[in-house]
Design an enzyme around this catalytic site. Structure first.
Site, PDB file in Angstrom:
ATOM      1  N   ARG A   1       0.863  -1.178   0.000  1.00  0.00           N
ATOM      2  CA  ARG A   1       0.000   0.000   0.000  1.00  0.00           C
ATOM      3  C   ARG A   1       0.900   1.229   0.000  1.00  0.00           C
ATOM      4  NH1 ARG A   1      -2.311   1.079   5.314  1.00  0.00           N
ATOM      5  NH2 ARG A   1      -0.959   2.907   5.220  1.00  0.00           N
TER       6      ARG A   1
ATOM      7  N   TYR B   1       3.685   6.183  11.324  1.00  0.00           N
ATOM      8  CA  TYR B   1       3.982   4.792  11.661  1.00  0.00           C
ATOM      9  C   TYR B   1       4.911   4.072  10.691  1.00  0.00           C
ATOM     10  CZ  TYR B   1       0.037   4.111   8.403  1.00  0.00           C
ATOM     11  OH  TYR B   1      -0.812   4.148   7.315  1.00  0.00           O
TER      12      TYR B   1
ATOM     13  N   HIS C   1      -3.774   4.834   4.091  1.00  0.00           N
ATOM     14  CA  HIS C   1      -4.926   3.935   4.214  1.00  0.00           C
ATOM     15  C   HIS C   1      -6.170   4.571   3.600  1.00  0.00           C
ATOM     16  CE1 HIS C   1      -7.716   1.058   5.912  1.00  0.00           C
ATOM     17  NE2 HIS C   1      -8.352   2.023   6.540  1.00  0.00           N
TER      18      HIS C   1
END
Length: 356
Positions: free
Chosen positions: A258, A271, A262
């Site tokens: 990805r 993160y 998100h």
């Protein structure tokens, strides 16, 4: 094609995912015919443009949220084009490119993410279930449809999309187990993009691969290079054919990444290191096919421009929303409480309009 069966061979270290086209665009396995390859390329290019346009529409306030699948187009397109007309697709919220590839109009595909009118399209007309936002709840639904079709003697297969995070949910276990026990014609396609929002795969599962999970359920498992559309198409085609012929369910893991957040509300810098995505950008599925076929995205520029212009025009029209529809499809016969809620909303809206 090397299949991963429920056997000790699966446990050998160093197994590489199935690949037919390498990062340089060179064939390293038996490819589908040229017509299929060009269809895969076209759908990926249009899918990338769709992702970009939907992201822009979100920034303009035309969509409430958008989960981009940039970099995952090979998974979306390769698996979807493997379906036959009579098959069913059960997508997740990130699989809008798959839904468009299946033939659902772009504006209808985005209707749910716009916050308007249920799924936005007729599932029966396209044989595409509504976009599923709760993780893995589409799995048991898909298995139920597949099992019913098998009992009726219908010749079809069902393709279920899941993310890596969805495999950590109880619904996924129930779907895998039910499908295996009842020999349902289902293919579970796991898009392993390495992240369940901010949780890396290493904190989700200790299995050597997500394809290994197939062993515990007594079904075949395959791990494929998820940025290789030809490999995805070939593996999923064989798994779907096996399901249609009575061979039962399979798990296919597409190994991808990805590269974008998100959703538009996510901040990946909190993160993960931005440089982590760079090797995956270099393995971009569209660039591979550009090199393989000797063409680039410009071959489809006119079609993509027209498609996006139509989408923008339709999305820029304010949808007519009838507040009563919130209550029309909850129960066949409205309950007293539901009627009271409807009447309260009507009164509130009337007051806002200055009506007595």
């Amino acid at each position: 094609m090397k299949s991963i069966e429920a056997s000790p061979e699966l446990m050998l270290p160093g197994r590489k995912p199935i690949q037919l086209v390498d990062e340089n665009g060179s064939a390293v396995g038996d490819l589908p015919d040229e017509r299929v390859l060009r269809s895969l390329h076209r759908a990926m290019v249009l899918g990338r443009r769709f992702n970009r346009q939907a992201t822009a529409l979100t920034k303009q306030g035309r969509l409430a949220v958008y989960p981009s699948s940039v970099g995952q187009e090979a998974c979306e397109v390769g698996a979807t084009l493997a379906l036959e007309d009579n098959d069913w697709l059960f997508p997740t919220y990130r699989d809008t490119v798959a839904v468009v590839t299946r033939g659902v109009p772009a504006v209808e595909t985005l209707t749910l993410l716009r916050g308007n009118w249920h799924s936005g399209y007729d599932p029966y007309a396209h044989r595409v279930a509504p976009l599923c936002t709760p993780l893995s709840t589409n799995g048991p639904h898909a298995v139920g449809l597949a099992h019913a079709a098998r009992l009726r003697g219908d010749s079809l297969a069902v393709l279920v999309f899941m993310g890596d995070g969805a495999t950590s949910e109880g619904d996924a276990h129930e779907a895998f187990n039910f499908a295996a026990v009842f020999n349902a014609p289902v293919v579970f396609f796991i898009q392993n993009n390495q992240w369940a929002i901010s949780v890396p795969l290493s904190k989700q599962s200790k299995a050597p691969t997500l394809a290994h999970k197939a062993i515990g359920y007594g079904m075949p498992g395959y791990q494929v290079d998820g940025n290789d559309a030809a490999a995805v198409y070939t593996v999923v085609s064989e798994a779907l054919a096996r399901a249609r012929s009575g061979g039962g369910p399979s798990i296919v893991e597409g190994l991808t990444y990805r590269v974008e957040p998100h959703t538009n509300s996510d901040d990946t810098n909190r993160y993960r290191d931005p440089s982590d995505a760079e090797p995956w950008r270099a393995a971009d599925p569209i660039i591979r096919f550009n090199r393989l076929l000797g063409v680039d995205e410009s071959a489809y520029a006119e079609e993509a421009d027209r498609m996006m212009a139509e989408l923008r025009a339709e999305m820029n029209q304010d949808a007519h929303v009838d507040p009563d529809e919130l209550f029309d499809h909850v129960y066949a016969v409205p309950t007293p409480r539901l009627r009271a809620q409807r009447d309260a909303l009507r009164a509130e809206l009337a007051a806002d309009r200055g009506e007595a």
